[in-house]
Design a protein around this motif. Structure first.
Motif, short mmCIF file in Angstrom:
data_model
loop_
_atom_site.label_atom_id
_atom_site.label_comp_id
_atom_site.label_asym_id
_atom_site.label_seq_id
_atom_site.Cartn_x
_atom_site.Cartn_y
_atom_site.Cartn_z
N GLY A 215 0.80 -1.22 0.00
CA GLY A 215 0.00 0.00 0.00
C GLY A 215 0.83 1.26 0.00
N LYS A 216 2.06 1.20 -0.47
CA LYS A 216 2.96 2.36 -0.43
C LYS A 216 3.25 2.94 -1.81
CE LYS A 216 3.45 2.00 4.00
NZ LYS A 216 2.84 3.01 4.91
N THR A 217 2.48 2.55 -2.80
CA THR A 217 2.70 3.07 -4.15
C THR A 217 2.43 4.57 -4.18
OG1 THR A 217 2.04 0.95 -5.12
CG2 THR A 217 2.07 2.87 -6.57
N SER A 218 3.36 5.33 -4.70
CA SER A 218 3.21 6.79 -4.75
C SER A 218 2.38 7.19 -5.97
CB SER A 218 4.59 7.46 -4.84
OG SER A 218 5.20 7.17 -6.08
N PRO A 219 1.72 8.35 -5.90
CA PRO A 219 0.97 8.81 -7.07
C PRO A 219 1.83 8.95 -8.31
CG PRO A 219 0.34 10.06 -5.13
CD PRO A 219 1.52 9.22 -4.74
N ALA A 220 3.09 9.36 -8.14
CA ALA A 220 3.97 9.54 -9.30
C ALA A 220 4.20 8.23 -10.03
CB ALA A 220 5.31 10.12 -8.84
N ALA A 221 4.18 7.12 -9.28
CA ALA A 221 4.41 5.81 -9.90
C ALA A 221 3.25 5.37 -10.76
CB ALA A 221 4.69 4.77 -8.82
N MET A 222 2.10 6.03 -10.63
CA MET A 222 0.92 5.65 -11.40
C MET A 222 0.59 6.65 -12.50
SD MET A 222 -1.57 4.04 -8.48
CE MET A 222 -1.37 5.35 -7.29
N GLN A 223 1.48 7.56 -12.74
CA GLN A 223 1.24 8.58 -13.77
C GLN A 223 2.15 8.36 -14.97
OE1 GLN A 223 2.00 12.14 -11.56
NE2 GLN A 223 0.20 11.87 -10.24
N GLY A 224 1.66 8.74 -16.13
CA GLY A 224 2.49 8.70 -17.33
C GLY A 224 2.60 7.36 -18.00
N GLY A 225 1.71 6.40 -17.68
CA GLY A 225 1.79 5.10 -18.33
C GLY A 225 1.45 5.18 -19.81
N THR A 226 2.00 4.27 -20.60
CA THR A 226 1.73 4.24 -22.04
C THR A 226 0.98 2.98 -22.46
OG1 THR A 226 3.90 3.28 -22.51
CG2 THR A 226 3.73 5.68 -22.54
N VAL A 227 1.38 1.83 -21.95
CA VAL A 227 0.66 0.56 -22.17
C VAL A 227 0.67 -0.21 -20.85
CG1 VAL A 227 1.20 0.41 -24.63
CG2 VAL A 227 2.72 -0.65 -22.95
N THR A 228 -0.26 -1.17 -20.73
CA THR A 228 -0.41 -1.90 -19.47
C THR A 228 -0.56 -3.39 -19.72
OG1 THR A 228 -1.37 -0.05 -18.23
CG2 THR A 228 -1.97 -2.24 -17.50
N ILE A 229 -0.11 -4.17 -18.72
CA ILE A 229 -0.34 -5.62 -18.71
C ILE A 229 -1.16 -5.94 -17.46
CG2 ILE A 229 0.70 -7.90 -18.51
CD1 ILE A 229 3.17 -6.84 -19.89
N THR A 230 -2.23 -6.74 -17.65
CA THR A 230 -2.99 -7.23 -16.51
C THR A 230 -2.93 -8.76 -16.52
OG1 THR A 230 -5.16 -7.31 -15.46
CG2 THR A 230 -5.15 -7.06 -17.85
N ASN A 231 -2.48 -9.33 -15.43
CA ASN A 231 -2.25 -10.77 -15.34
C ASN A 231 -3.47 -11.44 -14.69
OD1 ASN A 231 -1.22 -13.33 -15.23
ND2 ASN A 231 0.42 -12.87 -13.78
N VAL A 232 -4.48 -11.73 -15.49
CA VAL A 232 -5.69 -12.36 -14.95
C VAL A 232 -5.48 -13.86 -14.77
CG1 VAL A 232 -7.19 -10.62 -15.94
CG2 VAL A 232 -6.68 -12.69 -17.27
N GLY A 233 -4.40 -14.40 -15.32
CA GLY A 233 -4.13 -15.82 -15.21
C GLY A 233 -3.88 -16.28 -13.79
N VAL A 234 -3.41 -15.38 -12.91
CA VAL A 234 -3.14 -15.78 -11.53
C VAL A 234 -4.42 -16.17 -10.81
CG1 VAL A 234 -1.06 -14.35 -11.36
CG2 VAL A 234 -3.28 -13.37 -10.76
N PHE A 235 -5.58 -15.77 -11.35
CA PHE A 235 -6.86 -16.13 -10.75
C PHE A 235 -7.49 -17.33 -11.46
CE2 PHE A 235 -6.36 -11.48 -10.46
CZ PHE A 235 -6.22 -11.37 -9.08
#
Length: 486
Positions: free
Chosen positions: A390-410
């Motif tokens: 729960g320590k992710t900073s707002p800066a770490a969530m800004q400026g993304g260009t593409v994303t990966i979501t790993n739904v396979g773990v479920f």
């Protein structure tokens, strides 16, 4: 003029900052200090949750906590004072001891002659010291008459409209005692304007409290901070969650539970709705044999270059996507509606969707395209660990260009992921399962998975999207292509 700024220098307000870009509110999760505690510059005083992350807030000055404006669990607008610190120096008490000149400077600083005339009357004991409280006694200086005794009778009528007099009738029990202790014109001024120190008046103004409606409990009928808080208590008591369960339980019993929509979940919902109805989504799927990649994962786990970092199939999926975007850079772009431009980006900030107790967040690895495989593994491990804590900073969530979501773990085969606003594509990585597969002309048990790529059809047409997805699958089928294509 120096006495005019003294109260502001002593009582310092710390306002809720915008810890991200463009955030409008934050919820106070936990206070680390209490009233009366001593704080120092840079000390963390509380933890707040914004629409993007939980953040610890340091205070920028030294002093003693004199007031905490909001309790834990309260959502506060950015820019609203949340804590008041007594930073020392010349405060309200100092102003009261300085005679009529201090109060006059706060009311009519532009008229020096009238400010200095109260000095001869300062010696006469307690009642005269009360007259420097802002709002009564010294207000006469704002006219053309120099002598105070002549100016005073003219002040009450113009300074406070007669419409305020009925309002003052609310704290009527305190007025007779208050007037009895003042003499002459001070009595008349006190009846029209409640007694309060500058910081208290400032607090009342910020909370929208009319001093005339507050029952004073301080010495000689002076309104205190506690009186202001008591007057503000009814509306302030509404936000806490503790008040909601009772009526809810009475109507719905135990069959329903209502959870306020706020914080990360609220931001996620807004972002997804915006993205779904703004960017035209297209999703394509590919199912393929990932057996060779899984063998490579096992080999990398034993490689010294990866000592101390976690190696899994997600690492190679991420690397494969980065290579595919390098081969098709047009897919790494953004749509600028205001400028009516497509912005092609020469960097990849790779977002990784992470499920946390506060909801789904998508921090990203900055400049992931420049990282070696060990560096990418280390960055991925750090990103996931920080998100889980729960320590992710707002800066770490800004400026993304593409994303990966790993739904396979479920154990999910695939899905149709929705784009993060401002990004061009999102890749869903499904579960890896042992299935019968035609391999070298024979049906054999192989490890198979499915990828789903959603992209913004304004930026990426069907051909380009198909090429990117096909390249990712081809690399994971034959991981040696990481060398030949990368």
């Amino acid at each position: 003029m120096t006495t005019m700024t003294a109260p502001a220098q002593r009582f310092r307000e710390f306002r809720m900052p915008d810890v991200g870009e463009g955030l409008t509110e934050a919820e106070i999760l936990k206070w680390y200090v209490a009233v009366g505690d001593t704080v120092t510059d840079g000390q963390v005083i509380c933890e707040v949750e914004t629409a993007k992350a939980a953040v610890e807030l340091p205070i920028p000055y030294d002093g003693v906590v004199s007031e905490i404006r909001f309790g834990e669990g309260t959502t506060v607008d950015v820019g609203t004072p949340i804590i008041v610190v007594d930073a020392g120096g010349d405060g309200a008490a100092g102003s009261a001891d300085s005679g009529g000149s201090a109060g006059s400077a706060g009311v009519a600083a532009s008229e020096p002659p009238a400010v200095e005339t109260p000095a001869p009357e300062a010696p006469p004991a307690e009642p005269k010291r009360q007259a420097v409280l802002v709002g009564y006694g010294v207000a006469p200086s704002a006219t053309t008459r120099r002598p105070r005794k002549q100016a005073a009778p003219d002040v009450p009528a113009p300074a406070v409209p007669t419409a305020d007099v009925p309002t003052a009738a609310v704290p009527a029990p305190s007025v007779p005692a208050q007037a009895a202790e003042l003499n002459g014109h001070d009595r008349a001024a006190a009846v029209d304007r409640p007694l309060a120190k500058p910081p208290v008046r400032k607090l009342a103004k910020e909370l929208g409290i009319d001093l005339a409606t507050v029952v004073p409990t301080g010495p000689n009928g002076v309104v205190t901070r506690e009186d202001i808080r008591a007057a503000a208590a009814p509306p302030a008591a509404l936000p806490p969650v503790t008040a909601a369960p009772e009526p809810l339980a009475a109507t719905a019993g135990a069959r329903e539970t209502r959870i306020p929509i706020k914080g990360v979940r609220k931001a996620t919902a807004q972002a997804m709705v915006t993205s779904a109805f703004t960017a035209p989504h297209v999703t394509e799927f590919v199912t393929f044999d990932i057996t060779r990649t899984m063998k490579l994962v096992q080999e990398l786990k034993e490689d010294r270059a990866f000592t101390g970092v976690r190696v899994g199939p997600l690492l190679l999926v991420a690397k494969a996507l980065l290579v595919a975007l390098k081969r098709h850079p047009e897919a790494n772009a953004a749509w600028d509606e205001a400028a009516q431009e497509i912005v092609h980006k020469s960097y990849v900030n790779l977002g990784i969707a992470a499920a946390t107790p506060r909801g789904l967040i998508v921090p990203n690895i900055k400049d992931a395209h420049d990282k070696t495989l060990p560096e990418l593994a280390a960055a991925l491990g750090e990103l996931v660990a920080t998100a889980r804590d729960g320590k992710t900073s707002p800066a770490a969530m800004q400026g993304g260009t593409v994303t990966i979501t790993n739904v396979g773990v479920f154990g999910v085969d695939t899905g149709t992921p929705i784009l993060n606003p401002g990004e061009s594509a999102i890749l869903a990585f499904g579960a890896i399962k042992l299935q019968p597969w035609v391999h070298k002309g024979k049906v054999k048990p192989r490890q198979v998975t499915t990828l789903a790529l959603s992209f913004d059809h304004r930026l990426v047409d069907g051909e380009l999207g198909s090429r990117v997805l096909a390249d990712v699958a081809a690399i994971l089928e034959q991981p040696k292509r990481l060398l030949t294509w990368g």
